[in-house]
Design an enzyme around this catalytic site. Structure first.
Site, PDB file in Angstrom:
ATOM      1  N   SER A 175      37.215  82.050 -18.674  1.00 46.95           N
ATOM      2  CA  SER A 175      37.918  80.992 -19.400  1.00 46.95           C
ATOM      3  C   SER A 175      38.534  80.022 -18.384  1.00 46.95           C
ATOM      4  CB  SER A 175      38.969  81.609 -20.326  1.00 46.95           C
ATOM      5  OG  SER A 175      39.407  80.681 -21.283  1.00 46.95           O
ATOM      6  N   ASP A 367      30.848  83.094 -28.821  1.00 50.95           N
ATOM      7  CA  ASP A 367      31.968  82.289 -28.321  1.00 50.95           C
ATOM      8  C   ASP A 367      31.896  80.884 -28.904  1.00 50.95           C
ATOM      9  OD1 ASP A 367      33.935  80.960 -26.873  1.00 50.95           O
ATOM     10  OD2 ASP A 367      33.360  81.825 -24.946  1.00 50.95           O
ATOM     11  N   HIS A 396      35.139  84.459 -27.970  1.00 55.09           N
ATOM     12  CA  HIS A 396      35.552  84.140 -26.604  1.00 55.09           C
ATOM     13  C   HIS A 396      36.236  85.317 -25.911  1.00 55.09           C
ATOM     14  CE1 HIS A 396      36.756  81.601 -23.284  1.00 55.09           C
ATOM     15  NE2 HIS A 396      38.033  81.854 -23.502  1.00 55.09           N
TER      16      HIS A 396
END
Length: 427
Positions: A175, A367, A396
């Site tokens: 991320s 995601d 995610h």
């Protein structure tokens, strides 16, 4: 912002040994804000001067970090772990199953280090730290300058220099951490040997920018936000909780929530026939009960009819107890600046093609925030990259959940890219 907590112990000056006269300070501070004790055992290196991409110069910049394992005699076995938006330098807190002897983050072979990002409430300079390191000037609060992913990486490089690191074996993160990973690559293959960006992007998309703005708007809409001029004793909790709820929905997928909660009310006595459900007596024909009057609606009210609601409210409350609203705004703004091409090349494709290191790109088909297509673009464009999928319908967050898959994928890649380190005896 004001607080009555104890000021830190004076740090010990340490020269960097680089011959340029720069002095850093290393210390383990006592509590100075409500978040100081959230990461026990972290260490602080204070960088005396640091110029941001924006041109703003910061003084006495604390950088929090934690490390595991031993630095090799050649100082070339460093593994950098980059944390996500709300993470800290404590890898054991969020990727613990991957950390330790014989695991992907093998502390018998690597010197594993994680450094906290600018804007985070967990030790590095942020809205909840003293301006220029001087507590007499008060806390940055809403005056904290805008920072970028690139700022973080340049600052963290100074910390590695201070610790005597000569070469980085691997950089791994997901991320926001994956954005840092990609920026680290631009120090070149002679300094960074291999990288693993997971569930990330080469630039912040319009989709992600929009979600971030919705979250910031929730915080700013809280009457207690006061343009960021609030105190630690009465922060804008409801706005931060609303922002966290919004974010959580981008971190998971529809299917994962449906599988986990469905239309469950959490009531063990609920009727077996879901078609016989009746509305609660406090139901009202409006979408948001908070819009019925001007009285703020606390998220812990016992009016949740569905388990999915209870889950969001519980997670939001947990988050507001450990995070700061100005920090959240600073970090989400940082995400929006992410663009590997900025100041380097005309296009993202050109920027990605400059990355020389062996690269393992990890993507998640479910995601919805940083899509599999974005990972495919990175893997397709970086010359020495390959894509592997984390199989999960959890969205995610799968990069923080699917530890077994991650460990297997990472260990295989590290054996392939760093055989000299992976095959040698423990330090």
């Amino acid at each position: 912002m004001t607080t009555t907590t104890t000021a830190p112990a004076l740090p010990t000056p340490i020269h960097d040994g680089l011959g340029n006269g720069t002095t850093y300070e290393r210390s383990i501070p006592r509590p100075v804000n409500p978040f100081s004790n959230r990461v026990p055992g972290r260490e602080i290196i204070t960088v005396p001067n640091f110029t941001l991409e924006s041109g703003v110069e910061m003084r006495n910049v604390p950088v929090a970090y934690m490390s595991w394992g031993k630095l090799s005699p050649k100082a070339n076995n460093v593994m950098i772990i980059c944390h996500a938006l709300s993470g800290s330098a404590d890898v054991s807190d969020w990727w613990g199953p991957l950390l330790g002897p014989g695991k992907a983050f093998d502390t018998d072979k690597f010197f594993v280090i994680c450094m906290n990002s600018l804007g985070s409430p967990y030790g590095t300079a942020s809205p909840v730290t003293a301006k220029n390191g001087d507590y007499s000037e008060g806390w940055y609060g809403a005056d904290f300058p805008a920072t970028t992913i690139r700022d973080d990486v340049r600052l963290h490089k100074l910390v590695l220099d201070r610790l005597g690191v000569r070469k980085v074996a691997a950089v791994i993160g997901g991320s926001m951490g994956g954005m840092h990973v990609l920026e680290w690559a631009f120090f070149g293959k002679d300094y960074v040997r291999c990288i693993v960006p997971a569930a990330t992007s080469s630039h912040q998309s319009a989709w992600a920018i929009g979600w971030g703005e919705a979250q910031r708007h929730a915080i700013r809409s809280d009457v207690k936000y006061k343009n960021g001029r609030y105190g630690f004793d009465d922060p804008p909790i409801l706005g931060l909780e609303a922002a966290r709820m919004t974010a959580l929905l981008t971190y998971r997928s529809r299917d994962s929530l449906e599988r986990r909660f469905g239309r469950d009310t959490g009531n063990k006595k609920k009727a077996k026939n879901k078609g016989s459900e009746t509305l609660p007596s406090n139901s009202t024909p409006i979408h948001s009960q908070g819009g019925a009057d001007e009285t703020p609606v606390a998220f812990d009210r016992a009016d949740s009819n569905f388990a999915a609601q209870s889950y969001l409210r519980y997670q939001a409350k947990k988050f507001s107890d450990r995070f700061d609203s100005n920090c959240y705004i600073a970090l989400t703004n940082k995400l929006d600046t992410h663009d590997l091409a900025r100041g380097r090349t005309r296009t993202i494709t050109e920027a990605l093609s400059l990355i020389e290191q062996p690269t393992l790109v990890l993507g998640i088909r479910s995601d919805g925030l940083y899509t599999l297509a974005e990972q495919e673009q990175i893997a397709r464009t970086v010359p020495n990259a390959k894509l592997r999928e984390i199989v999960s319908d959890d969205g995610h967050d799968a990069f923080l959940i699917e530890w077994s898959q991650l460990n297997w994928l990472l260990v295989g890649f590290l054996h392939e890219s760093l055989p000299d380190i992976m095959q040698r005896a423990a330090l």
